[in-house]
Write an enzyme that holds these catalytic residues in place. Structure first.
Site, short mmCIF file in Angstrom:
data_model
loop_
_atom_site.label_atom_id
_atom_site.label_comp_id
_atom_site.label_asym_id
_atom_site.label_seq_id
_atom_site.Cartn_x
_atom_site.Cartn_y
_atom_site.Cartn_z
N HIS A 80 0.82 -1.21 0.00
CA HIS A 80 0.00 0.00 0.00
C HIS A 80 0.85 1.26 0.00
O HIS A 80 1.43 1.64 1.02
CB HIS A 80 -0.94 -0.01 1.22
CG HIS A 80 -1.80 1.21 1.31
ND1 HIS A 80 -2.12 1.81 2.51
CD2 HIS A 80 -2.39 1.96 0.34
CE1 HIS A 80 -2.87 2.87 2.27
NE2 HIS A 80 -3.05 2.98 0.97
N GLU A 104 3.00 0.41 3.22
CA GLU A 104 2.57 -0.65 4.13
C GLU A 104 2.66 -2.00 3.40
O GLU A 104 2.13 -2.13 2.30
CB GLU A 104 1.13 -0.42 4.61
CG GLU A 104 0.97 0.79 5.51
CD GLU A 104 -0.46 1.04 5.93
OE1 GLU A 104 -0.69 1.39 7.09
OE2 GLU A 104 -1.37 0.89 5.08
#
Length: 400
Positions: free
Chosen positions: A145, A157
């Site tokens: 992410h 992430e």
């Protein structure tokens, strides 16, 4: 599954919108050959034009030589069909936040890539485990992410699905660290770190506005007052209403609703009617000219009520809720301490890590704010984390 993604690997990016375009730019800048794929020819043309504009600006600012810019552009190849992903060692999907659409697309991608290729989703809040389940080799699927804009925001992430093999996680994280990003490892839970922990920054601020809490005026003046308080006394770079307008209220509301639904309607994440009405009105923020504020040419930005006592009370309430979320994320094993701190400082530019902030204020003080709110409202929204209560009782700190 033996996994290695070298600097020579071809990287695929599905979706040439803002996020996909930015991710392609990052990968190409790191020296990879990139396949940027989108079925919409107009979107691909726009992506190509943006790449040229961005690199021209970098050259003009002296941050890149003309030769380097030309080499960067030569590494990005534009495609319309999934068979173009055949040589890719890693494919990152960055399309619409719709679980059914993503599952269908992942099953299709798997048909075209090699058996040892990694397939990643850039989802901000959907279940990576559910997306992975659409693939026959679910062990090679994970979440990666990025934050918008991907070339500028340092945080990424990394979210393993329940099925993801550890070698896939290690190889992917090592690769993206090599792109100059700060990666954090997150358990596959709704909202991951940033979109889960940051919910009160928006939700509690809206709640304060809705109540005209302790003299906060209604409407734009109230929004301006809360934004001023969070910047002046909280040290945040942007206030919550400014930030929601910049992110896009449609996006912010969707993330809030998704986290709320996926946590079985936990009241801590419940969206507000104010959010819903703003979105229903098409007031998505700066991109539409209207959001919580009016950005049209003739509009005048409202003035805040600069009351120091009021401002500090606003910050105490919102920050206590933010700290409680971070402490609970640690308690629930969503991420470790350092990754939680990194995520909030590098992902949303908070002035400090929330666990360190708790140490500075004192867990007992944060707990007292939450207990006061819970006693007043009698809502589970304000329940303190078990770990926060333990830290307050023991006097221990998160950072030695």
């Amino acid at each position: 599954m033996s996994t290695e993604i070298t600097k020579e690997a071809t990287i695929g990016v599905l979706g040439a919108g803002t996020m996909g375009n930015g991710i392609a730019q990052v990968a190409a800048g790191a020296g990879h050959r990139v396949i940027l794929l989108d079925a919409n020819a107009a979107v691909l043309d726009k992506a190509r034009a943006i790449h040229h504009q961005v690199l021209d600006k970098l050259v003009a600012k002296g941050k890149l030589t003309p030769e380097a810019a030309k080499a960067n552009l030569s590494r990005i190849h534009y495609a319309a069909n999934l068979d173009a992903f055949a040589p890719c060692k890693l494919v990152i999907e960055a399309i619409v936040e719709d679980l059914d659409v993503k599952r269908k697309v992942f099953a299709e991608i798997e048909r075209w890539v090699a058996a040892d290729a990694v397939i990643a989703t850039n989802t901000s809040s959907l279940s990576v485990t559910s997306i992975a389940a659409a693939c026959k080799q679910a062990e090679r699927v994970l979440g990666v992410h990025f934050f918008n804009p991907a070339p500028l925001m340092p945080l990424v992430e990394i979210i393993p699905a329940l099925q993801t093999e550890s070698t896939v996680v290690q190889a992917t994280r090592q690769l993206i660290d090599g792109w100059g990003k700060a990666t954090v490892l997150v358990r596959d839970t709704p909202g991951f770190i940033v979109n889960r922990v940051a919910r009160p920054f928006y939700g509690e601020s809206i709640r304060i506005l809705e109540e005209r809490w302790h003299g906060v005026p209604e409407g734009p003046a109230g929004m301006a007052t809360i934004d001023w308080a969070m910047k002046e006394f909280g040290g945040f770079r942007m206030g919550p209403f400014e930030l929601m307008d910049m992110i896009g209220n449609d996006i912010n509301y969707t993330v809030t609703e998704t986290v709320w639904k996926q946590t079985y309607h936990d009241p801590r994440y419940r969206p507000s009617l104010t959010q819903k009405r703003v979105v229903e009105a098409g007031r998505f923020g700066k991109k539409t000219g209207r959001g919580y504020y009016d950005y049209t040419n003739e509009a005048v930005m409202p003035e805040p009520v600069k009351d120091e006592a009021l401002g500090k009370k606003i910050v105490d309430r919102v920050v206590a809720m933010l700290i409680n979320e971070a402490v609970d994320a640690l308690h629930m094993g969503i991420a470790n301490r350092d990754d939680l701190e990194t995520a909030m400082t590098k992902g949303v530019n908070y002035p400090k890590g929330l666990l360190r902030w708790c140490d500075e204020l004192g867990a007992d003080k944060v707990l007292n704010v939450l207990r006061g709110l819970r006693e007043t409202y009698e809502e589970d929204r304000y329940r303190p984390s078990v770990l926060l209560k333990q830290m307050a009782a023991s006097g221990q700190k998160f950072h030695a």
